[in-house]
Design a protein around this motif. Structure first.
Motif, PDB file in Angstrom:
ATOM      1  N   ASP A 283      40.584  20.878  71.350  1.00 51.24           N
ATOM      2  CA  ASP A 283      41.570  20.258  72.250  1.00 51.24           C
ATOM      3  C   ASP A 283      41.546  18.730  72.195  1.00 51.24           C
ATOM      4  OD1 ASP A 283      39.357  19.417  73.711  1.00 51.24           O
ATOM      5  OD2 ASP A 283      39.793  20.663  75.457  1.00 51.24           O
ATOM      6  N   GLY A 284      40.829  18.176  71.250  1.00 51.04           N
ATOM      7  CA  GLY A 284      40.720  16.735  71.141  1.00 51.04           C
ATOM      8  C   GLY A 284      39.428  16.202  71.721  1.00 51.04           C
ATOM      9  N   THR A 285      38.742  17.022  72.509  1.00 54.86           N
ATOM     10  CA  THR A 285      37.489  16.616  73.136  1.00 54.86           C
ATOM     11  C   THR A 285      36.397  17.668  72.967  1.00 54.86           C
ATOM     12  OG1 THR A 285      38.754  15.412  74.798  1.00 54.86           O
ATOM     13  CG2 THR A 285      36.459  15.821  75.299  1.00 54.86           C
ATOM     14  N   THR A 286      36.770  18.941  73.095  1.00 57.27           N
ATOM     15  CA  THR A 286      35.805  20.033  73.001  1.00 57.27           C
ATOM     16  C   THR A 286      36.325  21.130  72.079  1.00 57.27           C
ATOM     17  OG1 THR A 286      36.715  21.223  74.907  1.00 57.27           O
ATOM     18  CG2 THR A 286      34.962  19.626  75.355  1.00 57.27           C
ATOM     19  N   LEU A 287      35.389  21.932  71.569  1.00 59.01           N
ATOM     20  CA  LEU A 287      35.749  23.145  70.840  1.00 59.01           C
ATOM     21  C   LEU A 287      35.673  24.305  71.822  1.00 59.01           C
ATOM     22  CD1 LEU A 287      33.568  21.632  68.526  1.00 59.01           C
ATOM     23  CD2 LEU A 287      34.870  23.307  67.258  1.00 59.01           C
ATOM     24  N   LEU A 288      36.598  25.210  71.711  1.00 57.95           N
ATOM     25  CA  LEU A 288      36.579  26.432  72.496  1.00 57.95           C
ATOM     26  C   LEU A 288      36.383  27.576  71.521  1.00 57.95           C
ATOM     27  CD1 LEU A 288      36.909  27.295  75.450  1.00 57.95           C
ATOM     28  CD2 LEU A 288      39.323  27.709  74.951  1.00 57.95           C
ATOM     29  N   MET A 289      35.291  28.330  71.705  1.00 53.08           N
ATOM     30  CA  MET A 289      34.935  29.422  70.810  1.00 53.08           C
ATOM     31  C   MET A 289      34.831  30.700  71.639  1.00 53.08           C
ATOM     32  SD  MET A 289      32.037  27.351  68.688  1.00 53.08           S
ATOM     33  CE  MET A 289      32.452  27.787  67.000  1.00 53.08           C
ATOM     34  N   ALA A 290      34.970  31.846  70.995  1.00 55.66           N
ATOM     35  CA  ALA A 290      34.888  33.117  71.725  1.00 55.66           C
ATOM     36  C   ALA A 290      33.876  34.035  71.064  1.00 55.66           C
ATOM     37  CB  ALA A 290      36.253  33.795  71.767  1.00 55.66           C
ATOM     38  N   THR A 291      33.142  34.764  71.925  1.00 52.17           N
ATOM     39  CA  THR A 291      32.175  35.761  71.465  1.00 52.17           C
ATOM     40  C   THR A 291      31.931  36.741  72.610  1.00 52.17           C
ATOM     41  OG1 THR A 291      30.030  36.089  70.391  1.00 52.17           O
ATOM     42  CG2 THR A 291      30.125  34.443  72.162  1.00 52.17           C
ATOM     43  N   ARG A 292      31.267  37.826  72.315  1.00 52.44           N
ATOM     44  CA  ARG A 292      30.894  38.759  73.389  1.00 52.44           C
ATOM     45  C   ARG A 292      29.738  38.163  74.194  1.00 52.44           C
ATOM     46  NH1 ARG A 292      32.231  42.350  69.195  1.00 52.44           N
ATOM     47  NH2 ARG A 292      33.871  43.784  69.813  1.00 52.44           N
ATOM     48  N   ARG A 293      29.743  38.384  75.488  1.00 50.02           N
ATOM     49  CA  ARG A 293      28.709  37.836  76.375  1.00 50.02           C
ATOM     50  C   ARG A 293      27.324  38.361  76.017  1.00 50.02           C
ATOM     51  NH1 ARG A 293      25.664  34.904  78.136  1.00 50.02           N
ATOM     52  NH2 ARG A 293      25.341  34.245  80.262  1.00 50.02           N
ATOM     53  N   THR A 294      27.262  39.566  75.446  1.00 48.29           N
ATOM     54  CA  THR A 294      25.985  40.177  75.109  1.00 48.29           C
ATOM     55  C   THR A 294      25.470  39.776  73.725  1.00 48.29           C
ATOM     56  OG1 THR A 294      27.183  42.125  74.341  1.00 48.29           O
ATOM     57  CG2 THR A 294      26.358  42.157  76.618  1.00 48.29           C
ATOM     58  N   ASN A 295      26.271  39.091  72.922  1.00 51.83           N
ATOM     59  CA  ASN A 295      25.824  38.665  71.593  1.00 51.83           C
ATOM     60  C   ASN A 295      24.751  37.589  71.723  1.00 51.83           C
ATOM     61  OD1 ASN A 295      27.534  40.412  70.343  1.00 51.83           O
ATOM     62  ND2 ASN A 295      28.972  38.874  69.622  1.00 51.83           N
ATOM     63  N   PRO A 296      23.801  37.554  70.799  1.00 54.91           N
ATOM     64  CA  PRO A 296      22.741  36.547  70.865  1.00 54.91           C
ATOM     65  C   PRO A 296      23.279  35.113  70.962  1.00 54.91           C
ATOM     66  CG  PRO A 296      22.173  38.185  69.235  1.00 54.91           C
ATOM     67  CD  PRO A 296      23.578  38.496  69.685  1.00 54.91           C
ATOM     68  N   THR A 297      24.409  34.823  70.341  1.00 53.39           N
ATOM     69  CA  THR A 297      24.965  33.473  70.401  1.00 53.39           C
ATOM     70  C   THR A 297      25.186  33.045  71.844  1.00 53.39           C
ATOM     71  OG1 THR A 297      26.035  33.812  68.270  1.00 53.39           O
ATOM     72  CG2 THR A 297      26.860  32.002  69.630  1.00 53.39           C
ATOM     73  N   ALA A 298      25.848  33.876  72.629  1.00 51.36           N
ATOM     74  CA  ALA A 298      26.118  33.544  74.035  1.00 51.36           C
ATOM     75  C   ALA A 298      24.840  33.605  74.868  1.00 51.36           C
ATOM     76  CB  ALA A 298      27.163  34.490  74.609  1.00 51.36           C
ATOM     77  N   VAL A 299      24.006  34.594  74.632  1.00 50.92           N
ATOM     78  CA  VAL A 299      22.748  34.708  75.382  1.00 50.92           C
ATOM     79  C   VAL A 299      21.883  33.471  75.151  1.00 50.92           C
ATOM     80  CG1 VAL A 299      20.613  36.037  75.592  1.00 50.92           C
ATOM     81  CG2 VAL A 299      22.802  37.228  75.397  1.00 50.92           C
ATOM     82  N   ASN A 300      21.819  32.985  73.910  1.00 51.89           N
ATOM     83  CA  ASN A 300      20.996  31.827  73.575  1.00 51.89           C
ATOM     84  C   ASN A 300      21.519  30.536  74.187  1.00 51.89           C
ATOM     85  OD1 ASN A 300      19.449  33.545  72.013  1.00 51.89           O
ATOM     86  ND2 ASN A 300      20.289  32.839  70.075  1.00 51.89           N
TER      87      ASN A 300
END
Length: 164
Positions: free
Chosen positions: A48-65
């Protein structure tokens, strides 16, 4: 033998980086567990010009970490044309996401995870952005430090980076 391209100016690197952030659809997101176990996955993203918005499942290690520290690294491109972003991520639940942000994500990527439980968004605020192609660009690879762009305005014009 691979012949390296001539080095780009810092201004051209910034233009190329902002173009990738605007136009690319996928990035590699890296997080680590509290025990130091790395997790590297491809994720969809919108800028958005300032931040990246990414999507993943809440239970995936990426989000948990992300939850304990917020630390994340994101890369775009190839090993011979890389953008490396070091930053902080926060979890945003779909219903809590501003409508305009969710609409921009859906428009760019062709799908909308806002109503798909257990999907969540990661809002990544960059602190460092580096870009380089070959060894001849390593010395000037820093484009952002401590959350401030080193060239041009501190926050590039949003109209230049949002999808049309």
């Amino acid at each position: 033998m691979i012949t390296p391209e001539p080095p780009r100016t810092a201004e051209q690197r910034l233009r190329d980086t902002l173009g990738r952030l605007r136009d690319d659809h996928d990035a590699w997101g890296a997080t680590a567990s509290p025990d130091g176990i790395p997790c590297l996955v491809p994720l969809w993203f919108a800028w958005d010009g300032t931040t990246l918005l990414m999507a993943t499942r809440r239970t995936n290690p990426t989000a948990v970490n992300v939850t304990p520290t917020g630390a994340i690294r994101v890369t775009l491109g190839t090993p011979r044309d890389v953008v490396l972003i070091k930053g902080e991520a926060e979890i945003v639940e779909g219903p809590d996401l501003p409508t305009a942000d969710g609409d921009a994500f859906a428009a760019k990527l062709g799908w909308d995870p806002r109503q798909r439980s257990p999907w969540v968004y990661l809002r990544v605020t960059p602190h460092t952005v580096q870009a380089w192609r070959e060894a001849n660009e390593q010395a000037g690879r820093d484009l952002m430090r401590f959350g401030t762009w080193l060239l041009g305005p501190s926050s590039p014009d949003r109209s230049a980076v949002l999808p049309s």
